[in-house]
Write a protein that holds these residues in place. Structure first.
Motif, PDB file in Angstrom:
ATOM      1  N   TRP A   1      23.479  -1.093 -26.774  1.00 33.13           N
ATOM      2  CA  TRP A   1      21.932  -0.867 -27.251  1.00 33.13           C
ATOM      3  C   TRP A   1      21.226  -0.614 -25.904  1.00 33.13           C
ATOM      4  O   TRP A   1      21.301  -1.406 -25.101  1.00 33.13           O
ATOM      5  CB  TRP A   1      21.608  -1.566 -28.251  1.00 33.13           C
ATOM      6  CG  TRP A   1      22.006  -2.054 -29.549  1.00 33.13           C
ATOM      7  CD1 TRP A   1      22.796  -3.096 -29.728  1.00 33.13           C
ATOM      8  CD2 TRP A   1      21.843  -1.323 -30.754  1.00 33.13           C
ATOM      9  NE1 TRP A   1      23.337  -3.047 -31.140  1.00 33.13           N
ATOM     10  CE2 TRP A   1      22.808  -1.763 -31.615  1.00 33.13           C
ATOM     11  CE3 TRP A   1      21.227  -0.163 -30.892  1.00 33.13           C
ATOM     12  CZ2 TRP A   1      22.904  -1.488 -32.798  1.00 33.13           C
ATOM     13  CZ3 TRP A   1      21.168   0.413 -32.219  1.00 33.13           C
ATOM     14  CH2 TRP A   1      21.861  -0.295 -33.151  1.00 33.13           C
ATOM     15  N   TYR A   2      20.383   0.180 -26.049  1.00 38.28           N
ATOM     16  CA  TYR A   2      19.202   0.374 -25.104  1.00 38.28           C
ATOM     17  C   TYR A   2      17.789   0.664 -25.464  1.00 38.28           C
ATOM     18  O   TYR A   2      17.892   1.121 -26.731  1.00 38.28           O
ATOM     19  CB  TYR A   2      19.563   1.255 -24.073  1.00 38.28           C
ATOM     20  CG  TYR A   2      19.150   2.670 -24.246  1.00 38.28           C
ATOM     21  CD1 TYR A   2      18.443   3.299 -23.595  1.00 38.28           C
ATOM     22  CD2 TYR A   2      20.225   3.392 -25.205  1.00 38.28           C
ATOM     23  CE1 TYR A   2      18.344   4.797 -23.543  1.00 38.28           C
ATOM     24  CE2 TYR A   2      20.219   4.549 -25.227  1.00 38.28           C
ATOM     25  CZ  TYR A   2      19.185   5.376 -24.751  1.00 38.28           C
ATOM     26  OH  TYR A   2      18.932   6.676 -24.783  1.00 38.28           O
TER      27      TYR A   2
ATOM     28  N   TRP B   1      25.358  -2.913 -16.699  1.00 39.82           N
ATOM     29  CA  TRP B   1      23.893  -2.708 -16.693  1.00 39.82           C
ATOM     30  C   TRP B   1      23.479  -3.414 -15.378  1.00 39.82           C
ATOM     31  O   TRP B   1      23.922  -4.645 -15.116  1.00 39.82           O
ATOM     32  CB  TRP B   1      23.406  -3.464 -17.781  1.00 39.82           C
ATOM     33  CG  TRP B   1      23.198  -2.543 -18.922  1.00 39.82           C
ATOM     34  CD1 TRP B   1      24.001  -3.018 -20.195  1.00 39.82           C
ATOM     35  CD2 TRP B   1      22.485  -1.458 -19.392  1.00 39.82           C
ATOM     36  NE1 TRP B   1      23.619  -1.961 -21.143  1.00 39.82           N
ATOM     37  CE2 TRP B   1      22.962  -1.111 -20.466  1.00 39.82           C
ATOM     38  CE3 TRP B   1      21.775  -0.574 -18.461  1.00 39.82           C
ATOM     39  CZ2 TRP B   1      22.425   0.071 -21.240  1.00 39.82           C
ATOM     40  CZ3 TRP B   1      21.053   0.701 -19.163  1.00 39.82           C
ATOM     41  CH2 TRP B   1      21.219   0.963 -20.258  1.00 39.82           C
TER      42      TRP B   1
ATOM     43  N   ARG C   1      15.738   1.609 -30.764  1.00 37.69           N
ATOM     44  CA  ARG C   1      16.778   1.501 -29.920  1.00 37.69           C
ATOM     45  C   ARG C   1      17.537   2.530 -29.980  1.00 37.69           C
ATOM     46  O   ARG C   1      17.615   3.326 -31.050  1.00 37.69           O
ATOM     47  CB  ARG C   1      17.697   0.421 -30.258  1.00 37.69           C
ATOM     48  CG  ARG C   1      17.160  -1.005 -30.208  1.00 37.69           C
ATOM     49  CD  ARG C   1      16.034  -1.523 -31.075  1.00 37.69           C
ATOM     50  NE  ARG C   1      15.708  -3.003 -30.979  1.00 37.69           N
ATOM     51  CZ  ARG C   1      14.819  -3.566 -31.561  1.00 37.69           C
ATOM     52  NH1 ARG C   1      13.834  -2.783 -31.773  1.00 37.69           N
ATOM     53  NH2 ARG C   1      14.670  -4.795 -31.264  1.00 37.69           N
TER      54      ARG C   1
ATOM     55  N   PRO D   1      14.841   3.182 -24.972  1.00 38.17           N
ATOM     56  CA  PRO D   1      14.553   4.410 -24.275  1.00 38.17           C
ATOM     57  C   PRO D   1      12.974   4.548 -24.053  1.00 38.17           C
ATOM     58  O   PRO D   1      12.607   5.185 -23.028  1.00 38.17           O
ATOM     59  CB  PRO D   1      14.934   5.709 -25.169  1.00 38.17           C
ATOM     60  CG  PRO D   1      15.009   5.000 -26.340  1.00 38.17           C
ATOM     61  CD  PRO D   1      15.490   3.699 -26.212  1.00 38.17           C
TER      62      PRO D   1
ATOM     63  N   TYR E   1      18.381  -3.901 -21.426  1.00 38.49           N
ATOM     64  CA  TYR E   1      19.688  -4.512 -20.904  1.00 38.49           C
ATOM     65  C   TYR E   1      20.533  -5.003 -22.311  1.00 38.49           C
ATOM     66  O   TYR E   1      20.165  -5.935 -22.891  1.00 38.49           O
ATOM     67  CB  TYR E   1      19.951  -5.454 -19.775  1.00 38.49           C
ATOM     68  CG  TYR E   1      18.751  -6.238 -20.276  1.00 38.49           C
ATOM     69  CD1 TYR E   1      18.769  -7.666 -20.958  1.00 38.49           C
ATOM     70  CD2 TYR E   1      17.528  -6.270 -19.515  1.00 38.49           C
ATOM     71  CE1 TYR E   1      17.659  -8.249 -21.137  1.00 38.49           C
ATOM     72  CE2 TYR E   1      16.297  -6.895 -19.937  1.00 38.49           C
ATOM     73  CZ  TYR E   1      16.386  -8.092 -20.523  1.00 38.49           C
ATOM     74  OH  TYR E   1      15.239  -8.624 -20.959  1.00 38.49           O
TER      75      TYR E   1
ATOM     76  N   SER F   1      17.414   2.669 -18.759  1.00 41.15           N
ATOM     77  CA  SER F   1      17.006   1.848 -19.624  1.00 41.15           C
ATOM     78  C   SER F   1      15.998   0.804 -19.384  1.00 41.15           C
ATOM     79  O   SER F   1      16.208   0.349 -18.295  1.00 41.15           O
ATOM     80  CB  SER F   1      18.095   1.287 -20.497  1.00 41.15           C
ATOM     81  OG  SER F   1      17.579   0.545 -21.491  1.00 41.15           O
ATOM     82  N   ASP F   2      14.889   0.465 -20.236  1.00 37.58           N
ATOM     83  CA  ASP F   2      13.951  -0.293 -20.268  1.00 37.58           C
ATOM     84  C   ASP F   2      14.621  -1.901 -20.846  1.00 37.58           C
ATOM     85  O   ASP F   2      14.086  -2.881 -20.858  1.00 37.58           O
ATOM     86  CB  ASP F   2      12.688  -0.286 -20.674  1.00 37.58           C
ATOM     87  CG  ASP F   2      11.909   0.725 -19.639  1.00 37.58           C
ATOM     88  OD1 ASP F   2      11.918   0.434 -18.585  1.00 37.58           O
ATOM     89  OD2 ASP F   2      11.444   1.737 -20.254  1.00 37.58           O
TER      90      ASP F   2
ATOM     91  N   LYS G   1      13.798  -1.522 -14.119  1.00 36.55           N
ATOM     92  CA  LYS G   1      14.563  -0.542 -15.002  1.00 36.55           C
ATOM     93  C   LYS G   1      15.959  -0.974 -14.513  1.00 36.55           C
ATOM     94  O   LYS G   1      16.464  -1.522 -13.621  1.00 36.55           O
ATOM     95  CB  LYS G   1      14.311   0.709 -14.318  1.00 36.55           C
ATOM     96  CG  LYS G   1      12.705   1.497 -14.710  1.00 36.55           C
ATOM     97  CD  LYS G   1      12.898   2.244 -15.908  1.00 36.55           C
ATOM     98  CE  LYS G   1      11.789   2.999 -16.241  1.00 36.55           C
ATOM     99  NZ  LYS G   1      12.040   3.583 -17.522  1.00 36.55           N
TER     100      LYS G   1
ATOM    101  N   GLN H   1      17.426   8.841 -18.126  1.00 33.56           N
ATOM    102  CA  GLN H   1      18.172   8.170 -18.820  1.00 33.56           C
ATOM    103  C   GLN H   1      18.209   6.478 -18.751  1.00 33.56           C
ATOM    104  O   GLN H   1      18.981   5.685 -19.518  1.00 33.56           O
ATOM    105  CB  GLN H   1      19.707   8.583 -18.912  1.00 33.56           C
ATOM    106  CG  GLN H   1      19.742   9.945 -19.586  1.00 33.56           C
ATOM    107  CD  GLN H   1      21.386  10.272 -19.459  1.00 33.56           C
ATOM    108  OE1 GLN H   1      21.969   9.780 -18.554  1.00 33.56           O
ATOM    109  NE2 GLN H   1      21.651  11.562 -20.105  1.00 33.56           N
TER     110      GLN H   1
ATOM    111  N   ASP I   1      20.173   8.493 -29.592  1.00 39.31           N
ATOM    112  CA  ASP I   1      18.840   8.353 -29.137  1.00 39.31           C
ATOM    113  C   ASP I   1      17.779   8.082 -30.313  1.00 39.31           C
ATOM    114  O   ASP I   1      17.664   8.640 -31.312  1.00 39.31           O
ATOM    115  CB  ASP I   1      18.279   9.374 -28.365  1.00 39.31           C
ATOM    116  CG  ASP I   1      16.907   9.233 -27.630  1.00 39.31           C
ATOM    117  OD1 ASP I   1      17.040   8.109 -27.088  1.00 39.31           O
ATOM    118  OD2 ASP I   1      16.365  10.415 -27.551  1.00 39.31           O
TER     119      ASP I   1
ATOM    120  N   VAL J   1      24.564   9.139 -23.395  1.00 42.27           N
ATOM    121  CA  VAL J   1      23.852   8.595 -24.613  1.00 42.27           C
ATOM    122  C   VAL J   1      24.628   9.218 -25.845  1.00 42.27           C
ATOM    123  O   VAL J   1      24.818  10.270 -26.061  1.00 42.27           O
ATOM    124  CB  VAL J   1      22.416   9.172 -24.324  1.00 42.27           C
ATOM    125  CG1 VAL J   1      21.691   8.859 -25.761  1.00 42.27           C
ATOM    126  CG2 VAL J   1      21.931   8.600 -23.114  1.00 42.27           C
TER     127      VAL J   1
END
Length: 424
Positions: free
Chosen positions: A248-249, A201, A263, A251, A238, A235-236, A215, A233, A275, A272
């Motif tokens: 995990w991320y 990340w 998550r 969206p 990390y 991610s907000d 981001k 795609q 989702d 991905v």
């Protein structure tokens, strides 16, 4: 051991037999090879000597100061030198004085070292081989940490042997492996987590000023961008990668008390997997299983890193300590109730049975854990769910050794008990 009222330390074996009466003014614990450093003013002056488990001399007084020792080579500063040398646990020199400072990395047999004050850091292994001449910057607050999931992972290796690094203060981040090879040249404003395959990340935003608002994308070990920060795609959030390279991320952005957020799962190839699958994001076990919540504020179940449900939600509280290295976790079926034990296969090892106030400790490498009751006494339990010792100790004691010996404390003094270990 140090008798009550004595200023000296002696040696005692695991059966409680006195091996040598108190003789040492200062000493280390015995290492895995059965030797320890000790200093006795009348015999060694200001230098440390090396002794074995009987108290016999292994190496005559030779070290003015020492550093890492118990689980690795001996780092010591000879009398009259400002630099540290390296020796093995029997006192045999591995490297002449070469390091102004040495810090054990958070993986076995690798050390960071400085050749001069305030200089860059290089890598050396436990045999004294220089893996990489000094190249990495550290502000003095990171390399001496031991948790690779720390919020400042610079210089901390993951289980696969990758770490991020900077070459200067506020510089870009790259990736180095535990063999001293630069895997990815500096390219990122910050690197959060690195997968077992060396992907990471990353953000181009400045860590100091924009960390939480940045981001995040995923970059391959070559530096190739797999998920760009500007893509849909991106991610907000990390997350740390599982053993299978899954993370995990968020969206929908970082959650807050007023705005919860689900998550998803993404792999280190930029794909991905699932989702918006969970309302919690616990670390994955070594078998790739984690606690999850299908409903906001609901019960906890088990999910694997392929996005498959291992066990439907059933627990009020699922393992604050997560799954340990043996693949076991504690859980509560109801608020304030006793603790049960589950494996990451989804099998209930034992229904709730431990009346512990707080979650019992994780199991040590021999499958033994401490648990404590409301009267502040602590006992021992194994990973089959057998109570080895009812509460007897004033607080959590030490880990078990290979002989089943455990050190504990009661009424301010230390004692030794022996428990029966499981046979694998």
């Amino acid at each position: 051991y140090q008798p009550e009222g004595s200023a000296l330390y002696g040696i005692i074996d695991s059966d409680g037999t006195i091996v040598r009466e108190p003789f040492s003014e200062h000493g280390t614990s015995f290492n895995n090879d059965g030797t320890a450093l000790t200093k006795t003013q009348s015999e060694t002056g200001d230098l440390f000597m090396l002794v074995d488990g009987k108290g016999d001399t292994v190496r005559e007084p030779f070290a003015a100061e020492y550093d890492s020792f118990r689980d690795g080579p001996l780092m010591y500063r000879p009398e009259g030198s400002s630099l540290y040398a390296m020796a093995d646990n029997q006192g045999k020199d591995l490297h002449e004085p070469f390091a102004y400072a040495l810090v054990a990395a958070n993986i076995p047999d690798v050390f960071w070292y400085q050749s001069e004050a305030d200089g860059l850091w290089g890598l050396v292994d436990s045999t004294g081989k220089i893996l990489h001449e000094p190249f990495a910057y550290d502000d003095g607050n990171t390399f001496n940490k031991t948790d690779s999931t720390d919020t400042e992972p610079n210089g901390l290796f993951n289980d696969a042997g990758y770490a991020s690094f900077q070459t200067e203060r506020y510089g870009l981040f790259g990736i180095v492996n535990s063999e001293g090879k630069i895997v990815t040249e500096p390219f990122a404003g910050y690197i959060w987590a690195i997968s077992p395959n060396g992907a990471a990340w990353y953000t181009t935003g400045d860590y100091i000023t924009g960390f939480m608002d940045a981001k995040w994308g995923i970059a391959a070990p070559s530096g190739e961008i797999l998920i760009d920060q500007a893509s849909e795609q991106a991610s907000d959030f990390y997350g740390d990668f599982s053993v299978h390279g899954v993370s995990w991320y968020f969206p929908d952005g970082m959650p807050s008390p007023d705005a919860p957020s689900m998550r998803g799962l993404v792999n280190d190839q930029g794909e991905v997997i699932a989702d918006r699958i969970s309302w919690s994001s616990r670390p994955f076990s070594r078998n790739g299983v984690a606690w999850y919540r299908a409903e906001d504020g609901g019960l906890y179940g088990l999910l694997n890193d392929r996005g498959e449900v291992v066990k439907e939600p059933f627990a009020f509280y699922g393992g604050g300590n997560n799954f340990d290295d043996n693949g076991y976790s504690w859980y509560q079926a109801e608020e304030g109730g006793p603790w049960g034990l589950i494996s990451d296969s989804g099998k209930i090892v034992r229904d709730p049975f431990v009346p512990s106030v707080d979650e019992p400790a994780p199991f040590d490498e021999y499958g033994v854990a401490w648990y404590c009751t409301a009267d502040d006494l602590c006992g021992l339990v194994n990973k089959r769910g057998d109570i080895l010792m009812e509460p007897f100790a004033a607080g959590v004691g030490g880990p078990t050794n290979s002989s089943g010996v455990v050190v504990y404390q009661s009424a301010g003094l230390y004692g030794i008990v022996r428990v029966t270990l499981e046979k694998e």
